[in-house]
Design a protein around this motif. Structure first.
Motif, PDB file in Angstrom:
ATOM      1  N   GLU A   1      39.466  67.175  18.091  1.00  0.00           N
ATOM      2  CA  GLU A   1      39.417  66.213  19.190  1.00  0.00           C
ATOM      3  C   GLU A   1      40.597  65.331  19.445  1.00  0.00           C
ATOM      4  N   PHE A   2      41.301  64.581  18.280  1.00  0.00           N
ATOM      5  CA  PHE A   2      42.365  63.855  18.595  1.00  0.00           C
ATOM      6  C   PHE A   2      43.553  64.549  19.251  1.00  0.00           C
ATOM      7  N   LYS A   3      43.820  65.918  18.498  1.00  0.00           N
ATOM      8  CA  LYS A   3      44.817  66.511  19.186  1.00  0.00           C
ATOM      9  C   LYS A   3      44.336  67.064  20.753  1.00  0.00           C
ATOM     10  N   THR A   4      43.461  67.406  20.976  1.00  0.00           N
ATOM     11  CA  THR A   4      43.083  67.896  22.326  1.00  0.00           C
ATOM     12  C   THR A   4      43.297  66.498  23.510  1.00  0.00           C
ATOM     13  N   TRP A   5      42.871  65.112  22.859  1.00  0.00           N
ATOM     14  CA  TRP A   5      43.023  64.157  23.630  1.00  0.00           C
ATOM     15  C   TRP A   5      44.677  63.993  23.843  1.00  0.00           C
ATOM     16  N   TYR A   6      45.334  64.052  22.631  1.00  0.00           N
ATOM     17  CA  TYR A   6      46.653  63.587  22.560  1.00  0.00           C
ATOM     18  C   TYR A   6      47.559  64.448  23.772  1.00  0.00           C
ATOM     19  N   TYR A   7      47.360  65.747  23.611  1.00  0.00           N
ATOM     20  CA  TYR A   7      48.135  66.791  24.235  1.00  0.00           C
ATOM     21  C   TYR A   7      47.848  66.488  25.930  1.00  0.00           C
ATOM     22  N   LYS A   8      46.720  66.491  26.182  1.00  0.00           N
ATOM     23  CA  LYS A   8      46.281  65.921  27.496  1.00  0.00           C
ATOM     24  C   LYS A   8      46.932  64.822  28.058  1.00  0.00           C
ATOM     25  N   MET A   9      46.783  63.774  27.027  1.00  0.00           N
ATOM     26  CA  MET A   9      47.426  62.469  27.730  1.00  0.00           C
ATOM     27  C   MET A   9      48.688  62.458  27.971  1.00  0.00           C
ATOM     28  N   ILE A  10      49.627  63.049  27.077  1.00  0.00           N
ATOM     29  CA  ILE A  10      51.132  63.178  27.243  1.00  0.00           C
ATOM     30  C   ILE A  10      51.250  64.136  28.406  1.00  0.00           C
ATOM     31  N   LYS A  11      50.454  64.938  28.837  1.00  0.00           N
ATOM     32  CA  LYS A  11      50.773  66.057  30.181  1.00  0.00           C
ATOM     33  C   LYS A  11      50.364  65.028  31.347  1.00  0.00           C
ATOM     34  N   ARG A  12      49.394  64.073  31.170  1.00  0.00           N
ATOM     35  CA  ARG A  12      49.384  63.264  32.508  1.00  0.00           C
ATOM     36  C   ARG A  12      50.344  62.144  32.562  1.00  0.00           C
ATOM     37  N   HIS A  13      51.176  61.778  31.564  1.00  0.00           N
ATOM     38  CA  HIS A  13      52.357  61.092  31.585  1.00  0.00           C
ATOM     39  C   HIS A  13      53.420  62.077  32.113  1.00  0.00           C
ATOM     40  N   GLY A  14      53.389  63.265  32.509  1.00  0.00           N
ATOM     41  CA  GLY A  14      54.433  63.887  32.744  1.00  0.00           C
ATOM     42  C   GLY A  14      55.392  64.626  31.619  1.00  0.00           C
ATOM     43  N   ASP A  15      55.006  64.397  30.240  1.00  0.00           N
ATOM     44  CA  ASP A  15      55.708  64.905  29.300  1.00  0.00           C
ATOM     45  C   ASP A  15      55.075  66.354  29.039  1.00  0.00           C
ATOM     46  N   THR A  16      55.613  67.321  29.847  1.00  0.00           N
ATOM     47  CA  THR A  16      55.071  68.664  30.059  1.00  0.00           C
ATOM     48  C   THR A  16      55.930  69.609  29.153  1.00  0.00           C
ATOM     49  N   LYS A  17      57.161  69.268  29.257  1.00  0.00           N
ATOM     50  CA  LYS A  17      58.207  70.343  28.672  1.00  0.00           C
ATOM     51  C   LYS A  17      58.013  70.182  27.119  1.00  0.00           C
ATOM     52  N   ILE A  18      57.868  71.615  26.713  1.00  0.00           N
ATOM     53  CA  ILE A  18      57.761  71.679  25.244  1.00  0.00           C
ATOM     54  C   ILE A  18      58.867  71.377  24.476  1.00  0.00           C
ATOM     55  N   GLY A  19      58.663  71.033  23.359  1.00  0.00           N
ATOM     56  CA  GLY A  19      59.913  70.692  22.569  1.00  0.00           C
ATOM     57  C   GLY A  19      60.639  69.426  23.009  1.00  0.00           C
ATOM     58  N   LYS A  20      60.341  68.744  24.203  1.00  0.00           N
ATOM     59  CA  LYS A  20      60.994  67.613  24.524  1.00  0.00           C
ATOM     60  C   LYS A  20      60.523  66.137  24.206  1.00  0.00           C
ATOM     61  N   TYR A  21      61.002  65.223  23.731  1.00  0.00           N
ATOM     62  CA  TYR A  21      60.482  64.044  23.185  1.00  0.00           C
ATOM     63  C   TYR A  21      59.811  63.412  24.548  1.00  0.00           C
ATOM     64  N   PRO A  22      58.440  62.980  24.299  1.00  0.00           N
ATOM     65  CA  PRO A  22      57.627  62.249  25.184  1.00  0.00           C
ATOM     66  C   PRO A  22      58.048  60.856  25.380  1.00  0.00           C
ATOM     67  N   GLU A  23      59.069  60.802  26.403  1.00  0.00           N
ATOM     68  CA  GLU A  23      59.832  59.456  26.426  1.00  0.00           C
ATOM     69  C   GLU A  23      58.809  58.767  27.685  1.00  0.00           C
ATOM     70  N   ASN A  24      58.173  59.386  28.410  1.00  0.00           N
ATOM     71  CA  ASN A  24      57.081  58.806  29.277  1.00  0.00           C
ATOM     72  C   ASN A  24      56.125  58.292  28.736  1.00  0.00           C
ATOM     73  N   THR A  25      55.541  58.890  27.855  1.00  0.00           N
ATOM     74  CA  THR A  25      54.433  58.237  27.019  1.00  0.00           C
ATOM     75  C   THR A  25      54.805  57.036  26.237  1.00  0.00           C
ATOM     76  N   LEU A  26      56.125  56.889  25.754  1.00  0.00           N
ATOM     77  CA  LEU A  26      56.454  55.755  24.984  1.00  0.00           C
ATOM     78  C   LEU A  26      56.658  54.532  26.026  1.00  0.00           C
ATOM     79  N   LYS A  27      57.071  54.866  27.081  1.00  0.00           N
ATOM     80  CA  LYS A  27      57.308  53.777  28.360  1.00  0.00           C
ATOM     81  C   LYS A  27      55.755  53.334  28.525  1.00  0.00           C
ATOM     82  N   ALA A  28      54.999  54.160  28.674  1.00  0.00           N
ATOM     83  CA  ALA A  28      53.677  53.735  28.908  1.00  0.00           C
ATOM     84  C   ALA A  28      53.027  52.851  27.940  1.00  0.00           C
TER      85      ALA A  28
END
Length: 595
Positions: free
Chosen positions: A455-482
């Motif tokens: 459940e946590f993994k599903t939420w987390y990956y959907k959440m970073i996708k909403r912030h635009g961190d869609t590129k696999i293997g790239k650091y989730p910079e937009n999530t950190l900014k949020a």
């Protein structure tokens, strides 16, 4: 006599006076008569600008030499030695009374090979100085005359050599044409041989540096352009002290390579001619060729130093012994605009070896149960009303944590799970509608059930996708900014407010992202159950059965299993009976017999 501007102490003055005037009580001792009354007419003085031209030949000893007394020196003796005056102090008067006294009529001055009276010495010294001056001028003229004669002789010899060379040139003119063809052929041979040596050297240098470069910059089946790319593309495999040592060992192959190749070039040049020396030319040719690779080699050494500095920084982030108070007040928090990683950190296996390393470097009382990247569940320090699920982004923290969390029960959720705190980012649906992860220190940390983890993994990956961190293997910079901005949003409504997250800088590198398929496969492979080996001194540990199964290994005394435990196989037990549909029995008809 002393050097000009030198400060002389009274004690030194009296000692020098004793050398010049001597003492009357030692009248019978010639060595104690003093320079003024000496029969040699000489004195030992310190070498200075005033005395250096008066030093007698072969009398220099350290900082002193002997000089011939001149009339002014003897006259000074007759004026001062043994003659106290009214202005002298009592001590000096007493000393002067005990000195030898030199009368003017008794005074003699050594000039040349004679001794003159003080009166006659003035005229004699002038004549002597004039004779010395004339003698020096005569010597100077003779020296100049000899120089002119030598120059004349050299000019004559030069003229003779030139004439001889001219005659020889005329004699060689007849044979010159015959030698020109042979000489041209020899020169062409030499130049061709030189060119071949240089070409061979360049090829060997290119091949060897290329091979070493390939060895250094290759990892697995991929070759990288720089050491920076090599380490950052293989962060999980190479970015360690062992990885740096491995690359440094390969870099050492470059040491002495220039000498090895240049020595071969020298040998090649030496074989061209037995009479000519091409060593300097060979050095220049090699330097020109080596300069093409010099910058590349220097960059490798600079890059490996940078990697070491990054590794040192990472070790600090991973293993610094923080306290909850440090993380609240002492450690800087991440800000918008800070440098962040460009690539995602690959998840590492949380095995016994890694846990032991964390325990040793962080000075923990017990082996930690979780590592960075582990999905965990617990309360948020210092106290929370709910249990949360999150992912660990920093190693365990014991320092500054009370026994209430580490050992005792009493806090909500602590009765079953006492232990260290873990820095985590977690899902909090109660406060921000899951807009971004919260940061905090988690207590009562334990492994969640599989459903909670998924459940946590599903939420987390959907959440970073909403912030635009869609590129696999790239650091989730937009999530950190949020997280840093902390703007709480809800679908269909305006912003509800702000709750910015204060995330310590050492932990931001380990905020998870969507891994590549290759990274996931590599992690899953490293996590294979039963992967390990049986170690120990008894011979039983070497048995094939013990090497294959952890249970068999540990059944032998003195043997230990390193790695993941082998799963237990189902053995024996009641076999499940196969269910079959029973056939219905036909009912028998009962009939009454007729009587």
């Amino acid at each position: 006599m002393w050097a000009a501007n030198k400060v002389i102490t009274p004690k030194e003055k009296l000692a020098e006076r004793k050398k010049w005037c001597g003492l009357r009580k030692f009248k019978g001792d010639r060595t104690q008569q003093g320079y003024c009354l000496s029969n040699s007419g000489t004195a030992e003085v310190k070498i200075s600008n005033m005395t250096k031209d008066r030093c007698l030949p072969k009398t220099k000893q350290g900082k002193t030499c002997r000089i011939r007394l001149r009339p002014e020196d003897v006259y000074h003796c007759t004026r001062t030695c043994g003659r106290p005056n009214d202005n002298d102090k009592d001590k000096l008067k007493k000393i002067k009374k005990g000195e030898n006294k030199l009368e003017c009529n008794d005074a003699g001055v050594h000039i040349g090979n004679r001794v003159y009276s003080l009166v006659d010495s003035l005229e004699a010294i002038e004549k002597y100085d004039e004779d010395v001056k004339k003698r020096k001028e005569k010597e100077k003229k003779e020296k100049a005359k000899k120089a002119r004669a030598l120059a004349k002789a050299e000019a004559a010899a030069k003229k003779a050599r030139e004439e001889e060379a001219r005659l020889k040139e005329e004699q060689d003119a007849a044979t010159k044409k015959a030698r020109e063809t042979a000489l041209a052929k020899e020169e062409k041979r030499v130049e061709d041989a030189k060119m071949k040596c240089v070409q061979d050297m360049k090829k060997e240098l290119k091949d060897k540096i290329g091979k070493i470069n390939k060895d250094i910059l290759t990892h697995g089946t991929n070759k990288y352009g720089t050491i920076h790319d090599l380490f950052h593309e293989n962060w999980s495999d190479l970015f360690s002290h062992e990885g740096v040592k491995l690359v440094e060992d390969k870099l050492r192959m470059l040491n002495g390579l220039n000498h090895e190749v240049s020595d071969k070039l020298d040998e090649c040049y030496e074989k061209i001619s037995d009479t000519k020396n091409f060593g300097e030319e060979a050095d220049k040719k090699f330097e020109e060729a080596f300069n093409e690779y010099k910058e590349q080699i220097e960059k490798m050494y600079v890059d490996i130093v940078k990697v070491k500095m990054e590794l040192f920084k990472q070790d600090q982030e991973l293993y610094d012994i923080y306290t909850p108070m440090d993380l609240k007040n002492g450690i800087p928090f991440a800000q918008i605009g800070d440098d962040v990683p460009t690539k995602c950190r690959k998840k590492k296996l949380c095995d016994d070896k890694r846990k032991k390393t964390i325990q040793e470097k962080k000075n923990l009382s017990k082996t930690p149960e979780f590592c960075i990247g582990s999905v965990v569940q617990g309360g948020i320090y210092p106290k929370s009303s709910f249990d949360y699920t999150g992912v660990v982004i920093g190693n365990a923290i014991e320092k500054g944590v009370t026994d209430r969390y580490l050992k005792e029960s009493g806090m909500r959720g602590m009765s079953k799970y006492p232990g260290p705190l873990y820095p985590v980012v977690y899902h909090s649906p109660y406060y921000n509608n899951g807009s971004w992860p919260f940061y905090g220190l988690m207590y009562g940390v334990h492994k969640p059930v599989k459903g909670k983890t998924e459940e946590f993994k599903t939420w987390y990956y959907k959440m970073i996708k909403r912030h635009g961190d869609t590129k696999i293997g790239k650091y989730p910079e937009n999530t950190l900014k949020a997280m840093i901005k902390g703007v709480i949003t809800q679908k269909g409504k305006k912003n509800l407010g702000k709750n910015p997250q204060l995330v310590p800088k050492p932990f931001i590198r380990y905020i998870p992202c969507k891994q590549t398929k290759a990274a996931e496969a590599a992690y899953n492979k490293s996590k294979e159950v039963g992967k390990g080996k049986c170690v120990g001194s008894p011979l039983a540990c070497k048995k094939p059965a013990a090497q294959k199964h952890s249970g068999i290994c540990m059944s032998y005394r003195g043997c230990k299993w390193e790695g993941n435990l082998t799963p237990k196989k189902k053995r024996g037990g009641r076999r499940k009976r196969k269910r079959t549909r029973r056939k219905k029995k036909k009912k028998r008809r009962c009939t009454k017999k007729k009587r």
